[in-house]
Design a protein around this motif. Structure first.
Motif, PDB file in Angstrom:
ATOM      1  N   THR A 125       0.823  -1.224   0.000  1.00 31.97           N
ATOM      2  CA  THR A 125       0.000   0.000   0.000  1.00 31.97           C
ATOM      3  C   THR A 125       0.850   1.264   0.000  1.00 31.97           C
ATOM      4  O   THR A 125       0.361   2.334  -0.355  1.00 31.97           O
ATOM      5  N   ALA A 126       2.107   1.146   0.406  1.00 29.32           N
ATOM      6  CA  ALA A 126       2.997   2.312   0.441  1.00 29.32           C
ATOM      7  C   ALA A 126       3.605   2.513  -0.942  1.00 29.32           C
ATOM      8  O   ALA A 126       4.372   1.674  -1.419  1.00 29.32           O
ATOM      9  N   LYS A 127       3.240   3.606  -1.594  1.00 28.75           N
ATOM     10  CA  LYS A 127       3.723   3.877  -2.943  1.00 28.75           C
ATOM     11  C   LYS A 127       4.157   5.335  -3.066  1.00 28.75           C
ATOM     12  O   LYS A 127       3.703   6.201  -2.320  1.00 28.75           O
ATOM     13  N   PHE A 128       5.057   5.549  -4.055  1.00 31.65           N
ATOM     14  CA  PHE A 128       5.501   6.912  -4.361  1.00 31.65           C
ATOM     15  C   PHE A 128       5.701   7.023  -5.866  1.00 31.65           C
ATOM     16  O   PHE A 128       6.291   6.128  -6.495  1.00 31.65           O
ATOM     17  N   TYR A 129       5.202   8.111  -6.446  1.00 32.61           N
ATOM     18  CA  TYR A 129       5.342   8.352  -7.882  1.00 32.61           C
ATOM     19  C   TYR A 129       6.241   9.572  -8.097  1.00 32.61           C
ATOM     20  O   TYR A 129       6.125  10.575  -7.394  1.00 32.61           O
ATOM     21  N   ASP A 130       7.122   9.450  -9.078  1.00 30.79           N
ATOM     22  CA  ASP A 130       8.043  10.551  -9.368  1.00 30.79           C
ATOM     23  C   ASP A 130       8.252  10.624 -10.871  1.00 30.79           C
ATOM     24  O   ASP A 130       8.263   9.590 -11.563  1.00 30.79           O
ATOM     25  N   ARG A 131       8.408  11.833 -11.376  1.00 29.61           N
ATOM     26  CA  ARG A 131       8.635  12.020 -12.815  1.00 29.61           C
ATOM     27  C   ARG A 131       9.733  13.048 -13.016  1.00 29.61           C
ATOM     28  O   ARG A 131       9.797  14.058 -12.308  1.00 29.61           O
ATOM     29  N   SER A 132      10.608  12.793 -13.978  1.00 31.32           N
ATOM     30  CA  SER A 132      11.700  13.730 -14.275  1.00 31.32           C
ATOM     31  C   SER A 132      11.986  13.713 -15.765  1.00 31.32           C
ATOM     32  O   SER A 132      11.677  12.740 -16.466  1.00 31.32           O
ATOM     33  N   THR A 133      12.582  14.800 -16.223  1.00 34.24           N
ATOM     34  CA  THR A 133      12.968  14.943 -17.625  1.00 34.24           C
ATOM     35  C   THR A 133      14.435  15.346 -17.692  1.00 34.24           C
ATOM     36  O   THR A 133      14.869  16.249 -16.982  1.00 34.24           O
ATOM     37  N   GLY A 134      15.184  14.680 -18.526  1.00 34.84           N
ATOM     38  CA  GLY A 134      16.600  15.004 -18.683  1.00 34.84           C
ATOM     39  C   GLY A 134      17.303  13.959 -19.512  1.00 34.84           C
ATOM     40  O   GLY A 134      16.819  12.826 -19.668  1.00 34.84           O
ATOM     41  N   HIS A 135      18.460  14.336 -20.074  1.00 33.56           N
ATOM     42  CA  HIS A 135      19.266  13.427 -20.891  1.00 33.56           C
ATOM     43  C   HIS A 135      18.468  12.866 -22.074  1.00 33.56           C
ATOM     44  O   HIS A 135      18.665  11.718 -22.481  1.00 33.56           O
ATOM     45  N   GLY A 136      17.537  13.667 -22.572  1.00 35.45           N
ATOM     46  CA  GLY A 136      16.791  13.266 -23.753  1.00 35.45           C
ATOM     47  C   GLY A 136      15.711  12.241 -23.505  1.00 35.45           C
ATOM     48  O   GLY A 136      15.291  11.540 -24.441  1.00 35.45           O
ATOM     49  N   ARG A 137      15.248  12.120 -22.254  1.00 31.27           N
ATOM     50  CA  ARG A 137      14.204  11.140 -21.984  1.00 31.27           C
ATOM     51  C   ARG A 137      13.292  11.628 -20.869  1.00 31.27           C
ATOM     52  O   ARG A 137      13.677  12.428 -20.026  1.00 31.27           O
ATOM     53  N   LEU A 138      12.084  11.108 -20.887  1.00 33.64           N
ATOM     54  CA  LEU A 138      11.104  11.339 -19.839  1.00 33.64           C
ATOM     55  C   LEU A 138      11.027  10.055 -19.015  1.00 33.64           C
ATOM     56  O   LEU A 138      10.817   8.975 -19.573  1.00 33.64           O
ATOM     57  N   GLU A 139      11.193  10.173 -17.714  1.00 38.03           N
ATOM     58  CA  GLU A 139      11.223   8.980 -16.863  1.00 38.03           C
ATOM     59  C   GLU A 139      10.196   9.108 -15.737  1.00 38.03           C
ATOM     60  O   GLU A 139      10.133  10.131 -15.053  1.00 38.03           O
TER      61      GLU A 139
END
Length: 378
Positions: free
Chosen positions: A232-246
């Protein structure tokens, strides 16, 4: 003997009291002079201070360090403690050959300890290795250096890994001299070893966060088959860099009672990375498992994600910088302790530039080169 495991060194490893001595010159005096008494003209500390200052000004080789010393004005040489000659007390700089001989023979473990920072009180400490490719000579492999860096980007120390072994054998020796109470140590999958976990938790009172990959097949299968659907413990993260979306999705499970066979393990995290190439639109997915002794109260999924990403600090802020700003892989320093000691001097320069407020090391070196005999000494 010194804890340096690759070759026989000259002194015991510096104590915490030695490392806590304030001025750099005083710390260097605790090192043994590697030269015989006969024929010494230049003070050992002065030679090492010249090398430190020249590298901080951008010198990348022994020849460049010697050229910096040869052009240094009298006031700079006086500040570095260079020897005097003639009745007029003219300061004489050491030659390139003298600097090379001293640096090649100086105890590498002691020098790395004295020029590094103290990790006590740091949040995280990353451990990783790097080969100095240009140091390869004939059948002798390139020097492989195992280093430790705090999450704030300060190099702590390094050791040269013996040619006939790997980083695993040097892990405990690298961290043994330091107070790591409460520090979370991160490392790549190679160091996901039971002995390392026991050493950190039992001997150093530290924490660990190790990546688990298929080189540990049994442990990897255990973690892969855990009831992740119940997490139930979750974390979402998003970043952009080095030519990609992660996009990263971090789930955490408390493993008490789940039969995970790893010393002191309290939590396991599954990190699923979704990557999209911004140019081609190609998508990929990667799943990584992390095991740690930190409990759910000590580390939420968000903090685990931050700890895991701190491992990249040593790649991006030390190894990459030494390669690009100092051209370390192109360096032809090969003999004696030259490869590891020159790497230590580069790490020391990076530490000093960051402490002075420089976030871009290449730009900091350019600024030093504008006044090469004043700013490095300051």
């Amino acid at each position: 003997m010194c804890r340096q495991s690759a070759t026989v060194c000259l002194i015991k490893s510096p104590t915490r009291q030695h490392r806590a001595i304030g001025p750099l010159a005083d710390r260097l005096r605790t090192l043994a002079d590697p030269r015989c008494r006969r024929g010494k003209r230049h003070p050992f500390v002065a030679v090492m201070l010249v090398a430190c200052s020249a590298v901080a000004a951008g010198a990348k080789s022994f020849a460049a360090v010697g050229q910096w010393a040869g052009q240094a004005p009298q006031d700079a040489l006086a500040g570095l403690g260079a020897r005097t000659a003639t009745a007029f007390a003219v300061r004489v700089a050491p030659s390139s050959a003298t600097i090379r001989r001293v640096v090649q023979r100086t105890c590498p473990g002691g020098l790395a300890d004295l020029l590094g920072c103290d990790p006590a009180g740091a949040d995280t400490l990353a451990v990783d290795g790097k080969s100095a490719r240009g140091s390869r000579s004939g059948d002798t492999p390139a020097a492989h250096l195992l280093a430790a860096m705090t999450g704030s980007g300060q190099t702590v120390t390094q050791l040269r890994v013996p040619d006939k072994t790997n980083e695993i054998t040097c892990f405990a020796a690298l961290l043994e001299p330091y107070d790591l109470t409460g520090v979370t140590v991160t490392a790549d999958a190679l160091h996901t070893q039971r002995d390392h976990a026991r050493f950190l938790v039992q001997a150093k009172k530290a924490h660990y966060a190790f990546t688990v990959k298929k080189n540990q097949k049994g442990l990897y299968e255990q973690l892969r088959t855990l009831p992740w659907g119940e997490a139930t413990a979750k974390f979402y993260d998003r970043s952009t860099g080095h030519g990609r979306l992660e996009t990263r999705v971090v789930q955490a499970l408390t493993v008490t009672g789940l039969g995970v066979d790893f010393p002191h393990a309290a939590q396991v995290a599954r990190i699923v990375r979704h990557r999209t190439d911004t140019k081609t639109g190609k998508r990929s997915r990667e799943t990584v498992y992390v095991i740690t002794d930190l409990t759910s109260r000590q580390a939420s999924p968000e903090r685990i994600a931050k700890i895991v990403r701190s491992q990249w600090v040593i790649e991006n802020r030390l190894h990459f910088v030494r390669d690009t700003a100092f051209r370390e892989d192109a360096s032809k320093v090969r003999t004696g302790h030259g490869p590891e000691n020159m790497a230590t001097l580069r790490s020391f320069a990076i530490n000093q530039l960051r402490a002075a407020g420089h976030t871009n090391i290449a730009a900091g070196l350019r600024e030093m080169s504008l006044r090469p005999f004043e700013r490095p000494l300051t």
